[in-house]
Each structure stands twice: as structure tokens, then as C-alpha cells.
Design a protein around this motif. Structure first.
Motif, PDB file in Angstrom:
ATOM      1  N   PRO A  80       0.064  -3.235  -6.719  1.00  0.00           N
ATOM      2  CA  PRO A  80       0.441  -3.641  -5.365  1.00  0.00           C
ATOM      3  C   PRO A  80      -0.332  -2.867  -4.302  1.00  0.00           C
ATOM      4  N   LEU A  81      -0.425  -3.441  -3.138  1.00  0.00           N
ATOM      5  CA  LEU A  81      -1.150  -2.805  -2.041  1.00  0.00           C
ATOM      6  C   LEU A  81      -0.568  -1.427  -1.731  1.00  0.00           C
ATOM      7  N   PHE A  82       0.739  -1.264  -1.916  1.00  0.00           N
ATOM      8  CA  PHE A  82       1.396   0.012  -1.640  1.00  0.00           C
ATOM      9  C   PHE A  82       1.337   0.955  -2.847  1.00  0.00           C
ATOM     10  N   THR A  83       0.704   0.563  -3.910  1.00  0.00           N
ATOM     11  CA  THR A  83       0.453   1.296  -5.148  1.00  0.00           C
ATOM     12  C   THR A  83       1.731   1.562  -5.955  1.00  0.00           C
ATOM     13  N   ASP A 100       2.265   4.276  -7.765  1.00  0.00           N
ATOM     14  CA  ASP A 100       2.664   5.679  -7.658  1.00  0.00           C
ATOM     15  C   ASP A 100       3.536   5.944  -6.435  1.00  0.00           C
ATOM     16  N   LEU A 101       3.193   5.334  -5.312  1.00  0.00           N
ATOM     17  CA  LEU A 101       3.921   5.613  -4.068  1.00  0.00           C
ATOM     18  C   LEU A 101       5.124   4.705  -3.860  1.00  0.00           C
ATOM     19  N   TYR A 102       5.217   3.637  -4.632  1.00  0.00           N
ATOM     20  CA  TYR A 102       6.310   2.681  -4.416  1.00  0.00           C
ATOM     21  C   TYR A 102       7.706   3.314  -4.457  1.00  0.00           C
ATOM     22  N   PRO A 103       8.022   4.158  -5.457  1.00  0.00           N
ATOM     23  CA  PRO A 103       9.363   4.761  -5.464  1.00  0.00           C
ATOM     24  C   PRO A 103       9.631   5.595  -4.217  1.00  0.00           C
ATOM     25  N   ASN A 104       8.583   6.235  -3.673  1.00  0.00           N
ATOM     26  CA  ASN A 104       8.748   7.049  -2.469  1.00  0.00           C
ATOM     27  C   ASN A 104       9.034   6.188  -1.248  1.00  0.00           C
ATOM     28  N   PHE A 105       8.355   5.033  -1.162  1.00  0.00           N
ATOM     29  CA  PHE A 105       8.644   4.106  -0.060  1.00  0.00           C
ATOM     30  C   PHE A 105      10.085   3.605  -0.162  1.00  0.00           C
ATOM     31  N   ALA A 106      10.515   3.293  -1.392  1.00  0.00           N
ATOM     32  CA  ALA A 106      11.886   2.819  -1.593  1.00  0.00           C
ATOM     33  C   ALA A 106      12.889   3.896  -1.218  1.00  0.00           C
ATOM     34  N   GLY A 107      12.576   5.131  -1.504  1.00  0.00           N
ATOM     35  CA  GLY A 107      13.471   6.220  -1.130  1.00  0.00           C
ATOM     36  C   GLY A 107      13.441   6.508   0.358  1.00  0.00           C
ATOM     37  N   GLY A 108      12.244   6.428   0.955  1.00  0.00           N
ATOM     38  CA  GLY A 108      12.107   6.715   2.383  1.00  0.00           C
ATOM     39  C   GLY A 108      12.848   5.721   3.258  1.00  0.00           C
ATOM     40  N   ILE A 109      12.798   4.449   2.888  1.00  0.00           N
ATOM     41  CA  ILE A 109      13.451   3.428   3.715  1.00  0.00           C
ATOM     42  C   ILE A 109      14.969   3.558   3.653  1.00  0.00           C
ATOM     43  N   ALA A 110      15.472   4.250   2.635  1.00  0.00           N
ATOM     44  CA  ALA A 110      16.925   4.418   2.485  1.00  0.00           C
ATOM     45  C   ALA A 110      17.457   5.618   3.263  1.00  0.00           C
ATOM     46  N   LEU A 111      16.578   6.426   3.859  1.00  0.00           N
ATOM     47  CA  LEU A 111      17.024   7.592   4.615  1.00  0.00           C
ATOM     48  C   LEU A 111      17.827   7.165   5.833  1.00  0.00           C
ATOM     49  N   LEU A 123       4.584  -5.125  -2.237  1.00  0.00           N
ATOM     50  CA  LEU A 123       5.161  -3.918  -2.822  1.00  0.00           C
ATOM     51  C   LEU A 123       5.577  -4.044  -4.281  1.00  0.00           C
ATOM     52  N   ARG A 124       5.828  -5.256  -4.777  1.00  0.00           N
ATOM     53  CA  ARG A 124       6.338  -5.403  -6.133  1.00  0.00           C
ATOM     54  C   ARG A 124       5.443  -4.670  -7.123  1.00  0.00           C
ATOM     55  N   PRO A 125       6.011  -3.710  -7.869  1.00  0.00           N
ATOM     56  CA  PRO A 125       5.192  -2.914  -8.797  1.00  0.00           C
ATOM     57  C   PRO A 125       4.640  -3.744  -9.935  1.00  0.00           C
ATOM     58  N   SER A 126       3.593  -3.228 -10.554  1.00  0.00           N
ATOM     59  CA  SER A 126       2.935  -3.978 -11.621  1.00  0.00           C
ATOM     60  C   SER A 126       3.738  -3.950 -12.914  1.00  0.00           C
ATOM     61  N   GLU A 127       4.567  -2.925 -13.090  1.00  0.00           N
ATOM     62  CA  GLU A 127       5.399  -2.860 -14.283  1.00  0.00           C
ATOM     63  C   GLU A 127       6.680  -3.624 -14.046  1.00  0.00           C
ATOM     64  N   VAL A 145      11.031  -2.294   3.750  1.00  0.00           N
ATOM     65  CA  VAL A 145       9.867  -1.428   3.959  1.00  0.00           C
ATOM     66  C   VAL A 145       8.854  -2.108   4.864  1.00  0.00           C
ATOM     67  N   LEU A 146       8.511  -3.354   4.551  1.00  0.00           N
ATOM     68  CA  LEU A 146       7.538  -4.062   5.378  1.00  0.00           C
ATOM     69  C   LEU A 146       8.080  -4.309   6.777  1.00  0.00           C
ATOM     70  N   LEU A 147       9.349  -4.677   6.880  1.00  0.00           N
ATOM     71  CA  LEU A 147       9.948  -4.916   8.189  1.00  0.00           C
ATOM     72  C   LEU A 147       9.892  -3.663   9.050  1.00  0.00           C
ATOM     73  N   TYR A 148      10.073  -2.514   8.434  1.00  0.00           N
ATOM     74  CA  TYR A 148      10.028  -1.252   9.182  1.00  0.00           C
ATOM     75  C   TYR A 148       8.673  -1.087   9.862  1.00  0.00           C
ATOM     76  N   PHE A 149       7.608  -1.322   9.120  1.00  0.00           N
ATOM     77  CA  PHE A 149       6.265  -1.162   9.697  1.00  0.00           C
ATOM     78  C   PHE A 149       5.953  -2.269  10.700  1.00  0.00           C
ATOM     79  N   LEU A 150       6.465  -3.460  10.466  1.00  0.00           N
ATOM     80  CA  LEU A 150       6.243  -4.545  11.425  1.00  0.00           C
ATOM     81  C   LEU A 150       6.913  -4.255  12.767  1.00  0.00           C
ATOM     82  N   GLN A 151       8.015  -3.552  12.722  1.00  0.00           N
ATOM     83  CA  GLN A 151       8.762  -3.276  13.951  1.00  0.00           C
ATOM     84  C   GLN A 151       8.244  -2.059  14.706  1.00  0.00           C
TER      85      GLN A 151
END
Length: 321
Positions: free
Chosen positions: A188-191, A193-204, A262-266, A295-301
Motif C-alpha cells: 500500500p501507498l502508506f506501506t 510497516d507504517l500501517y499499524p502506526n497510522f491505525a494507532g495514531g488515528i485512535a489517539l 492503506l489496505r495492507p498486502s497481507e 486516516v485518509l479523512l484526517y489528512f483530507l481535512q
């Protein structure tokens, strides 16, 4: 005969994706007789029949292609169906041929093209901004499958006439080609490796901590991924500026592109499970999709995305695309 692979449980989405691919034939009504149907009504009726009677995963699970004909108002819709599990249908499949662009790592494509943003992304965005910004449901309405596959083949073959092909096609096919490109990236474009971190960050819950986390993660993306995402982000914001006409809000665009980017390859979920609140596989998948959309909505806004150093400035504002 049109082939359709049915993925459980997104039957509605599956129907939408092959809407334009069905083979239809029929006779014109007698002269002077007004048509009693429209294309939209015809598709609505066919989709209703499929959802209620034909697309039953349990009935199709262990069967080969099931062929059927649905007749409506003198028109025959011929199709064949086969069940494919979600694990297979959502899995990113790297291309065996590295000479094309679909299914090839974005870093390889940009290096080969000596560009910051892949040619296919720039061409599709340019064509959509030229004549698709006021198209109702742009990016949400399915394009003709054969047109999308033709464009895919042209881009993979580096066809110099691809821009001419695009100008002669429905703009929804262009949008579908762009989505397909991102959906077929081996990572995915968001990779991964970083995907779990994005998922965790948006939940803060703390807004300051969330912004700091999300921006730092974004700027940690590999250069081709970052620049391509920012290029696409600006485009999607411009699309949303025409929401009153095209009906595509930031939320609608995030819903369409979030899982695609964002959908991971696995196949396994990248979101940590909560042992105190066990959830089913279906619930887990739904929560993961919701997270990708958010996650995407956050950056769009975000009005702007700060760049902390001159190196990033040179990347983001380079004209070499």
C-alpha cells in the motif's frame, strides 16, 4: 458471457463493479411506443435479483462457474458467477512482469520514469480535472470494465497513444483505472510497516498528540510514496470543492480511497486485538476499513501539511513530476 467473481460479504460492491460488464441484448420497442424502462431502472432490477436470489455465497461456495440469464423487458442479461473468498479478492498481487506499472513497486516505477509521481497517476488526474470534476459520483460510479482493462494494458505497455485513448473514454473509466493502480500496488501507498502506526495514531484522543503522530508518520513515508500521496491529496481536495455538483464530499472520497491506499498486502489484520473485547473476523475487517477511512479523512481535512526541513520542502515543491 460475462464472468463475475463474487466476494463475501460485499455483494453490493461486487454488483457495482461488474455493472458495466454485463452482456445485454434485446429488441427496440415498437415505433411510437415509449420505453418503459431506463438504464438505471434496468440495472436496479438486475442488481436486486442478483442480491436476493443469485449471489448467495453459501450456494456458490463449492461450485464452478454458475451461468444464468436474467430477462427484463425484452432484454437478456447473461452472466456467470463464481464465489471467491475475501482473503483472495482483497490480497495485493505483485506483477510477475516488472516492465509495466500495475503491480510494480512505486519506487521502481518512479525511478524508471525519472519522475516524482508515476506517469499513470499524473495522466489520470489531469484528465479527470479536465472534464470530470463535475461528474456526479466521480470515483464512486463504476467505469466500464473493458475500458479500464484497455487502459491498464496501454499503461503497462507504455503506449504513447494512451492520452488519446483516455480522451475518448468515459471519465469514470479513467477514475477506475487510477483506483485500480493503487489497489494493485504490491504494497500500500502508506506501506505495510507504517500501517499499524497510522491505525494507532488515528485512535489517539488527544488532538495535539494525534496531529504530531500522524504528521510525523506521513513524513516518514518513502519519498515516492509521500510525494505521490500529496499529489493525490491535493487533487481529491479539489474534487471535494465541487461537492455541490459532483456529490463527492471529503468523507465520500475517504470512503472510496481509504482502503485502496492503506489496505495492507497481507491478509491478516494489522490492528492490534483487544483481549478484553473479543470480536469476530467480520467485525475486525469492518473496524479495519473504518480505520483506513478515518486516516485518509484526517489528512483530507488538514488545511496544510507542515514540512519540517528544507529537504522536504525541495521534495514537495519540486516541479519534476
Amino acid at each position: 458471457m460475462t464472468g463475475v467473481r463474487v466476494s463475501d460479504p460485499s455483494l453490493e460492491e461486487t454488483c457495482s463493479q461488474f455493472q458495466q460488464g454485463c452482456s445485454m441484448k434485446g429488441e427496440e420497442p415498437p415505433t411510437g411506443k415509449k420505453r418503459s424502462y431506463t438504464g438505471a431502472r434496468l440495472w436496479g432490477r438486475m442488481r436486486s435479483n442478483l442480491l436476493k436470489q443469485k449471489l448467495d455465497p453459501q450456494a456458490l461456495q463449492d461450485k464452478d462457474w454458475q451461468r444464468t440469464v436474467i430477462s427484463m423487458n425484452g432484454i437478456e442479461v447473461k452472466l456467470s458467477m463464481k464465489f471467491t473468498s475475501r482473503e483472495f479478492s482483497l490480497k495485493r498481487m505483485p506483477s510477475r512482469k516488472q516492465t509495466g506499472v500495475f503491480g510494480v513497486k512505486i519506487a521502481i516505477v518512479t525511478k524508471r520514469e525519472r519522475s516524482k509521481v508515476p506517469y499513470i497517476v499524473r495522466q489520470c488526474v489531469e484528465e479527470i480535472e479536465r472534464r470530470g470534476m463535475e461528474e456526479v459520483g466521480i470515483y464512486r460510479v463504476s467505469g466500464v470494465a473493458t475500458d479500464i482493462q484497455a487502459l491498464k494494458a496501454a499503461f503497462d505497455a507504455n503506449n504513447k497513444d494512451v492520452s488519446v485513448m483516455m480522451s475518448e473514454m468515459d471519465v469514470n473509466a479513467i477514475a477506475g483505472t487510477l483506483k485500480l493502480y493503487f489497489r494493485e500496488l504490491p504494497e500500500p501507498l502508506f506501506t505495510d510497516d507504517l500501517y499499524p502506526n497510522f491505525a494507532g495514531g488515528i485512535a489517539l484522543s488527544d488532538s495535539v498528540a494525534k496531529e504530531s503522530c500522524m504528521l510525523n508518520l506521513l513524513l516518514s513515508l518513502p519519498e515516492p510514496n509521500l510525494v505521490t500521496f500529496l499529489f493525490l491529496l491535493d487533487h481529491l481536495k479539489r474534487v471535494a470543492e465541487n461537492e455541490i455538483v459532483n456529490k463527492m464530499s471529503l468523507h465520500n472520497l475517504a470512503t472510496v480511497f481509504g482502503p485502496t491506499l492503506l489496505r495492507p498486502s497481507e491478509k491478516d489484520s494489522k490492528i492490534p486485538a483487544n483481549p478484553t473485547q473479543p470480536i469476530t473476523m467480520s467485525d475486525s475487517w469492518s473496524l479495519e476499513v473504518m480505520s483506513q477511512v478515518q486516516v485518509l479523512l484526517y489528512f483530507l481535512q488538514l488545511e496544510t501539511i507542515p514540512t519540517p526541513d528544507s529537504k522536504r520542502q525541495s521534495i514537495l515543491f519540486s516541479t519534476e513530476v
